[in-house]
Design an enzyme around this catalytic site. Structure first.
Site, PDB file in Angstrom:
ATOM      1  N   LYS A 347      71.403  23.918  55.794  1.00 27.27           N
ATOM      2  CA  LYS A 347      72.329  22.878  56.256  1.00 27.27           C
ATOM      3  C   LYS A 347      71.871  22.305  57.602  1.00 27.27           C
ATOM      4  CE  LYS A 347      76.129  20.399  56.422  1.00 27.27           C
ATOM      5  NZ  LYS A 347      76.314  20.011  57.813  1.00 27.27           N
ATOM      6  N   HIS A 350      69.121  19.980  56.852  1.00 26.98           N
ATOM      7  CA  HIS A 350      69.749  18.790  56.263  1.00 26.98           C
ATOM      8  C   HIS A 350      70.219  17.856  57.373  1.00 26.98           C
ATOM      9  CE1 HIS A 350      73.443  16.584  55.303  1.00 26.98           C
ATOM     10  NE2 HIS A 350      73.024  16.499  54.044  1.00 26.98           N
ATOM     11  N   ASN A 351      70.889  18.403  58.390  1.00 25.88           N
ATOM     12  CA  ASN A 351      71.402  17.579  59.479  1.00 25.88           C
ATOM     13  C   ASN A 351      70.279  17.002  60.330  1.00 25.88           C
ATOM     14  OD1 ASN A 351      73.814  18.463  58.456  1.00 25.88           O
ATOM     15  ND2 ASN A 351      74.704  18.984  60.422  1.00 25.88           N
ATOM     16  N   GLU A 354      69.038  14.164  58.481  1.00 26.68           N
ATOM     17  CA  GLU A 354      70.082  13.139  58.623  1.00 26.68           C
ATOM     18  C   GLU A 354      69.933  12.386  59.951  1.00 26.68           C
ATOM     19  OE1 GLU A 354      74.690  13.543  59.842  1.00 26.68           O
ATOM     20  OE2 GLU A 354      74.128  14.611  58.009  1.00 26.68           O
ATOM     21  N   LYS A 421      76.267  16.825  67.759  1.00 24.37           N
ATOM     22  CA  LYS A 421      76.974  18.107  67.720  1.00 24.37           C
ATOM     23  C   LYS A 421      76.039  19.306  67.774  1.00 24.37           C
ATOM     24  CE  LYS A 421      81.156  16.472  65.417  1.00 24.37           C
ATOM     25  NZ  LYS A 421      82.100  16.648  64.289  1.00 24.37           N
ATOM     26  N   ARG A 600      42.024  25.270  78.596  1.00 20.48           N
ATOM     27  CA  ARG A 600      42.723  26.550  78.628  1.00 20.48           C
ATOM     28  C   ARG A 600      41.770  27.673  79.005  1.00 20.48           C
ATOM     29  NH1 ARG A 600      44.484  28.484  74.015  1.00 20.48           N
ATOM     30  NH2 ARG A 600      46.341  29.544  74.825  1.00 20.48           N
TER      31      ARG A 600
END
Length: 624
Positions: A347, A350-351, A354, A421, A600
């Site tokens: 999820k 998914h966001n 989105e 959010k 490096r």
């Protein structure tokens, strides 16, 4: 109310259903009366019915049940041996009670041999027991009792019947999902605290939805838990974060071994893993379920991504799958993802996807604003949305562009400061932890962060005194192709992040199935997701798919054109630029990382590998 008395032939369905009908004053119906003649002939000859035989019969019953419920209710005697039959029968019913008549093979065979004039003979009883899938819900009654005792028990159980499911939290999502569950015929208990501004939440919810007779409200936690049948199944729908732990600390001591708690919020997957382990200490099953689709999806059918043990998912799958959206083939957009925090991880990604999809459309909108008005943009997007570019987000963008308040477009009145959010930034952090280039999601998050500096931006714009161009010269076909290019790279980065997590945590994720459950009910549903569902069946790396690689290769020039026009017009394109750089890097045989390795080694003696030596060898140079 609909009451369906079920069981194998000879268990006494008709007798019990008739008596129950008389006692409750609800019309009685016998499902056998609705069999077509060819089914009756087949059963009379001793031949069992198959699923094809039952299909039309079940559809007729389903239609009638909906009509009966709307009038006076009904008590139906029906075998309903398989779960898929019961799902057809309960479809679209608001208040349904299942009653299963339970008896041994020998007892029922004895009863069948004693009855006369019935086309269902004892020859078919064995096939009935073989087909029987005993429901894990409803009222179960032992038929060894007398009919009067059986009906007494059914009535008593119905009057004190416990709910099959509980929802904790009646915010926007919790309320919508509760109504969705109730629509599927489940007896439901809902809980919300009654403190401060939430004092009347439960009462208001019940009064606003008084037509539902299968919802019971509670403001006292123990009463809520006691109202649920065992094993208790509770979906908590509250804001993610420390509040979830506070709620679980209240819940776990009141629950019993085998009870199941589902967190349906946007919790971080690592927190879900900790809560999963804590629940096990109490003997409780914990499921972290990502739920996408917003308020409308929660009400009409979301995409659901549950993670936890396969066994615990099996006990709640009937409810979760019944409330989920359906894909183009009628299959539910809910599927077991994997163990522990995998559902919430998916999820989260998914966001993240989105975030990028939204930012890409915002960038295109910003560029098109240089040469089009909102109606022209909406018309262009409608044309895109009618083809392979279709997506839910593109669809709602069209509606937004056309929305007016009086003579003013609402979009012109909305402050250009985007909120977030946290789930988008979580995806970027996870990518850093797992070493995956997730450049587009990070760019989308940072674009929102930049937008929050509204006052500083205004001051800098006045100080710069740059006159922006009023028109752009952009090829619309190239723009559409660039949009598709960006979306492909976005999904590539999202699925690579999931692949890395799957390998790191031994989740064994099924990307084809994930794409399928994202094909409807969620915010990122699209035509592309349907294509990826098929493509992932044969190839796990999206960019390695022939169709995707060729689409990216052929549209590279379009992306360059769009970016050039954007730069010329001072339009920032965070995500499209990131997608193009990713494509360049992933298709370049040699990058500038050799200089970084030399630097490096110069200041930190980190060593390097050489092109003229085996990969297992590392070198250090005294650069001075």
């Amino acid at each position: 109310m609909i009451i369906i008395v079920m069981g194998v032939s000879g268990c006494g369905k008709t007798t019990i259903a008739r008596e129950l009908s008389n006692r409750l004053d609800i019309p009685f119906y016998d499902a056998d009366s609705y069999h077509p003649q060819e089914n009756i002939d087949k059963m009379s000859s001793g031949t069992p019915l198959n699923d094809q035989d039952r299909a039309s019969w079940l559809e007729i019953l389903s239609s009638n049940l909906q009509e009966w419920e709307a009038v006076n209710g009904a008590v139906l005697a029906c075998s309903a041996l398989k779960e898929k039959y019961r799902k057809i029968l309960s479809r679209n019913l608001k208040n349904i009670q299942w009653v299963y008549l339970d008896g041994s093979y020998d007892l029922i065979m004895d009863r069948i041999n004693k009855r006369t004039g019935h086309y269902m003979s004892g020859k078919l009883l064995k096939s009935q027991f073989q087909a029987l899938e005993i429901p894990q819900y409803g009222i179960h009654v032992d038929i060894a009792q007398s009919p009067v005792e059986i009906v007494d028990q059914i009535k008593s159980d119905m009057e004190s019947k416990k709910s099959e499911f509980g929802v904790f939290g009646l915010g926007v999502m919790g309320s919508s999902i509760s109504l969705n569950v109730a629509d599927k015929g489940y007896r439901l208990s809902v809980y919300n605290r009654a403190d401060g501004g939430e004092a009347d939440v439960v009462d208001n919810f019940l009064s606003e939805n008084s037509e539902y007779k299968n919802i019971y409200g509670f403001t006292e936690l123990k009463a809520f838990i006691d109202s649920l049948s065992r094993p208790r199944k509770i979906l908590i729908m509250i804001k993610a974060g420390p509040t979830v732990d506070l709620v679980l600390n209240q819940l776990f001591p009141l629950l019993e071994e085998g009870d199941i708690v589902i967190d349906g919020g946007n919790s971080h997957y690592l927190n879900t893993k900790k809560r999963f382990d804590l629940a096990r200490e109490f003997g409780i099953e914990f499921i972290g379920a990502g739920i996408s689709g917003g308020e409308e999806g929660a009400r009409k059918g979301p995409s659901i991504m549950p993670g936890g043990s396969a066994e615990s998912y099996g006990q709640v799958s009937d409810i979760l799958e019944s409330i989920a959206a359906k894909d183009d083939f009628g299959k539910t957009c809910c599927a077991y993802i994997g163990p522990e925090g995998s559902g919430h991880f998916i999820k989260m990604v998914h966001n993240g996807i989105e975030y990028v999809e939204m930012q890409l459309l915002a960038e295109i909108y910003a560029l098109l604003s240089k040469q089009m008005d909102y109606q022209e943009m909406a018309s262009l997007f409608k044309n895109w949305n009618s083809g392979k570019a279709y997506s839910y987000l593109l669809d709602i963008t069209i509606t937004i562009l056309e929305k007016k308040e009086g003579d003013v477009y609402l979009l012109d009145l909305i402050l250009d400061r985007a909120g977030n959010k946290g789930t988008g930034s979580w995806s970027s952090k996870a990518a850093f932890d797992l070493g995956i280039p997730n450049t587009m999601m990070s760019s989308a998050v940072f674009a929102r962060y930049i937008s929050s500096f509204k006052e500083a931006r205004v001051k800098m714009a006045l100080k710069l005194e740059t006159k922006e161009k009023s028109t752009a010269n952009i090829d619309l076909k190239s723009l559409e192709q660039a949009y598709h290019f960006g979306r492909l790279i976005n999904h590539q980065q999202g699925f690579k992040l999931m692949e890395s997590a799957s390998n790191s945590f031994n989740w064994n994720l099924n990307f084809s199935e994930i794409a399928r459950i994202w094909s409807d009910g969620c915010i990122i549903k699209s035509y592309l997701m349907n294509e990826l569902h098929e493509e992932f069946k044969s190839e796990q790396d999206l960019i390695q798919m022939n169709s995707v690689f060729e689409a990216l290769r052929k549209t590279e020039q379009s992306v360059k054109h769009v970016l050039a026009v954007a730069l010329d017009n001072r339009v920032s394109m965070h995500c499209l630029t990131a997608s193009y750089h990713y494509w360049i890097d992933m298709t370049s045989a040699r990058l500038s990382a050799n200089l970084i390795q030399a630097q490096r080694d110069f200041f930190g003696a980190h060593t390097y590998q050489r092109t003229d030596s085996p990969e297992s060898e590392y070198f250090h140079t005294n650069w001075l």
